[in-house]
Write a protein that holds these residues in place. Sequence first.
Motif, PDB file in Angstrom:
ATOM      1  N   UNK A 118      21.111 -89.186  -9.309  1.00  0.00           N
ATOM      2  CA  UNK A 118      21.495 -88.029  -8.382  1.00  0.00           C
ATOM      3  C   UNK A 118      20.187 -86.944  -8.311  1.00  0.00           C
ATOM      4  N   UNK A 119      19.786 -86.598  -6.974  1.00  0.00           N
ATOM      5  CA  UNK A 119      18.749 -85.676  -6.734  1.00  0.00           C
ATOM      6  C   UNK A 119      19.207 -84.594  -5.686  1.00  0.00           C
ATOM      7  N   UNK A 120      18.911 -83.398  -5.940  1.00  0.00           N
ATOM      8  CA  UNK A 120      19.386 -82.343  -5.093  1.00  0.00           C
ATOM      9  C   UNK A 120      18.381 -81.150  -4.939  1.00  0.00           C
ATOM     10  N   UNK A 121      18.598 -80.464  -4.151  1.00  0.00           N
ATOM     11  CA  UNK A 121      17.625 -79.360  -3.589  1.00  0.00           C
ATOM     12  C   UNK A 121      18.682 -78.042  -3.707  1.00  0.00           C
ATOM     13  N   UNK A 122      18.397 -76.873  -4.080  1.00  0.00           N
ATOM     14  CA  UNK A 122      19.169 -75.745  -3.927  1.00  0.00           C
ATOM     15  C   UNK A 122      18.291 -74.582  -3.813  1.00  0.00           C
ATOM     16  N   UNK A 123      18.798 -73.958  -2.749  1.00  0.00           N
ATOM     17  CA  UNK A 123      17.953 -72.626  -2.338  1.00  0.00           C
ATOM     18  C   UNK A 123      18.765 -71.469  -2.181  1.00  0.00           C
ATOM     19  N   UNK A 124      18.358 -70.254  -2.834  1.00  0.00           N
ATOM     20  CA  UNK A 124      19.236 -68.827  -2.522  1.00  0.00           C
ATOM     21  C   UNK A 124      18.253 -67.798  -2.106  1.00  0.00           C
ATOM     22  N   UNK A 125      18.798 -66.954  -1.222  1.00  0.00           N
ATOM     23  CA  UNK A 125      17.995 -65.725  -0.886  1.00  0.00           C
ATOM     24  C   UNK A 125      18.925 -64.442  -0.956  1.00  0.00           C
ATOM     25  N   UNK A 126      17.977 -63.664  -1.987  1.00  0.00           N
ATOM     26  CA  UNK A 126      19.106 -62.161  -2.074  1.00  0.00           C
ATOM     27  C   UNK A 126      18.450 -61.045  -1.257  1.00  0.00           C
ATOM     28  N   UNK A 141      15.010 -52.372  -3.965  1.00  0.00           N
ATOM     29  CA  UNK A 141      14.367 -53.452  -4.640  1.00  0.00           C
ATOM     30  C   UNK A 141      13.933 -54.374  -3.598  1.00  0.00           C
ATOM     31  N   UNK A 142      13.019 -55.344  -4.040  1.00  0.00           N
ATOM     32  CA  UNK A 142      12.459 -56.489  -3.238  1.00  0.00           C
ATOM     33  C   UNK A 142      13.517 -57.621  -3.319  1.00  0.00           C
ATOM     34  N   UNK A 143      13.254 -58.203  -2.015  1.00  0.00           N
ATOM     35  CA  UNK A 143      14.350 -59.308  -1.816  1.00  0.00           C
ATOM     36  C   UNK A 143      13.639 -60.342  -2.377  1.00  0.00           C
ATOM     37  N   UNK A 144      14.681 -61.421  -3.063  1.00  0.00           N
ATOM     38  CA  UNK A 144      14.057 -62.452  -3.713  1.00  0.00           C
ATOM     39  C   UNK A 144      14.485 -63.671  -3.462  1.00  0.00           C
ATOM     40  N   UNK A 145      13.740 -64.912  -3.433  1.00  0.00           N
ATOM     41  CA  UNK A 145      14.159 -66.235  -3.134  1.00  0.00           C
ATOM     42  C   UNK A 145      14.057 -67.096  -4.337  1.00  0.00           C
ATOM     43  N   UNK A 146      15.018 -68.229  -4.478  1.00  0.00           N
ATOM     44  CA  UNK A 146      14.904 -69.037  -5.512  1.00  0.00           C
ATOM     45  C   UNK A 146      15.149 -70.468  -4.944  1.00  0.00           C
ATOM     46  N   UNK A 147      14.521 -71.547  -5.452  1.00  0.00           N
ATOM     47  CA  UNK A 147      14.542 -72.660  -5.067  1.00  0.00           C
ATOM     48  C   UNK A 147      14.294 -73.702  -6.245  1.00  0.00           C
ATOM     49  N   UNK A 148      15.007 -74.822  -6.198  1.00  0.00           N
ATOM     50  CA  UNK A 148      14.661 -75.661  -7.310  1.00  0.00           C
ATOM     51  C   UNK A 148      15.087 -77.267  -6.749  1.00  0.00           C
ATOM     52  N   UNK A 149      14.754 -78.123  -7.675  1.00  0.00           N
ATOM     53  CA  UNK A 149      14.735 -79.633  -7.357  1.00  0.00           C
ATOM     54  C   UNK A 149      15.287 -79.977  -8.616  1.00  0.00           C
ATOM     55  N   UNK A 150      16.523 -80.850  -8.450  1.00  0.00           N
ATOM     56  CA  UNK A 150      17.243 -81.222  -9.685  1.00  0.00           C
ATOM     57  C   UNK A 150      17.224 -82.874  -9.519  1.00  0.00           C
ATOM     58  N   UNK A 151      17.284 -83.223 -10.670  1.00  0.00           N
ATOM     59  CA  UNK A 151      17.332 -84.771 -11.080  1.00  0.00           C
ATOM     60  C   UNK A 151      18.451 -85.095 -11.997  1.00  0.00           C
ATOM     61  N   UNK A 152      19.226 -86.109 -11.914  1.00  0.00           N
ATOM     62  CA  UNK A 152      20.167 -86.271 -13.071  1.00  0.00           C
ATOM     63  C   UNK A 152      20.515 -87.866 -13.147  1.00  0.00           C
ATOM     64  N   UNK A 153      20.640 -88.219 -14.232  1.00  0.00           N
ATOM     65  CA  UNK A 153      20.823 -89.561 -14.763  1.00  0.00           C
ATOM     66  C   UNK A 153      22.119 -89.649 -15.219  1.00  0.00           C
TER      67      UNK A 153
END
Length: 194
Positions: A118-126, A141-153
């Motif tokens: 499994x491969x996935x991409x997640x992103x969020x913006x606050x 406060x400052x706005x924040x964004x987070x993003x990540x790539x995930x792999x699962x076996x």
Amino acid sequence: GDVSLGLRWQPVPLKRGLPSTTLFANLSTATGDSPYDINVNEDLATGKGYYSFSFGGSMSKVADPIVLFASASYVTNTRVSDLDQLRGGRVLQSIEPGDSLGGSMGLAYSLNYDVSLTASYQQSYSFSSTYQFANNEYVETAAATSASLSFSLGLRTNPKRIINVNLGYGLTEDTPDVTLGFSMPIDFVGSDEE
């Protein structure tokens, strides 16, 4: 802590060849101890201190041996006012938490009956939050964004057990650099005997 109520609805019955769509909504209450009502030097909060409502949808499509999936959501938070909390020598009077939005997409691929990837991409913006202190002093406060790539076996070790190993890689400063996970089902054997 905070009590949450959720609702999921599949508007269209699952049909072969069509994507499966699910709509969802969630209400998170402020039943826990608010971090804005406690003594920050002595007490510990068990909730976030405000109500929030989230909604969104997810979709998946099977194209054997691949499953494609995507999801999007939006979270809106309520304003908290009539506060009287001492923070760093200033008196906090109200807070307007920023909303947030997020999304993810990816695919799952079955190599065979025993191995899947499994491969996935997640992103969020606050969005930024605003704190109001006494004497009409505002802090944003400052706005924040987070993003990540995930792999699962996924490995099937027997007909009833699948072991999953997950690896995530952060793409922004607000995301952990690397995350590693391991999961497997645990069977609780009862006292029934045949």
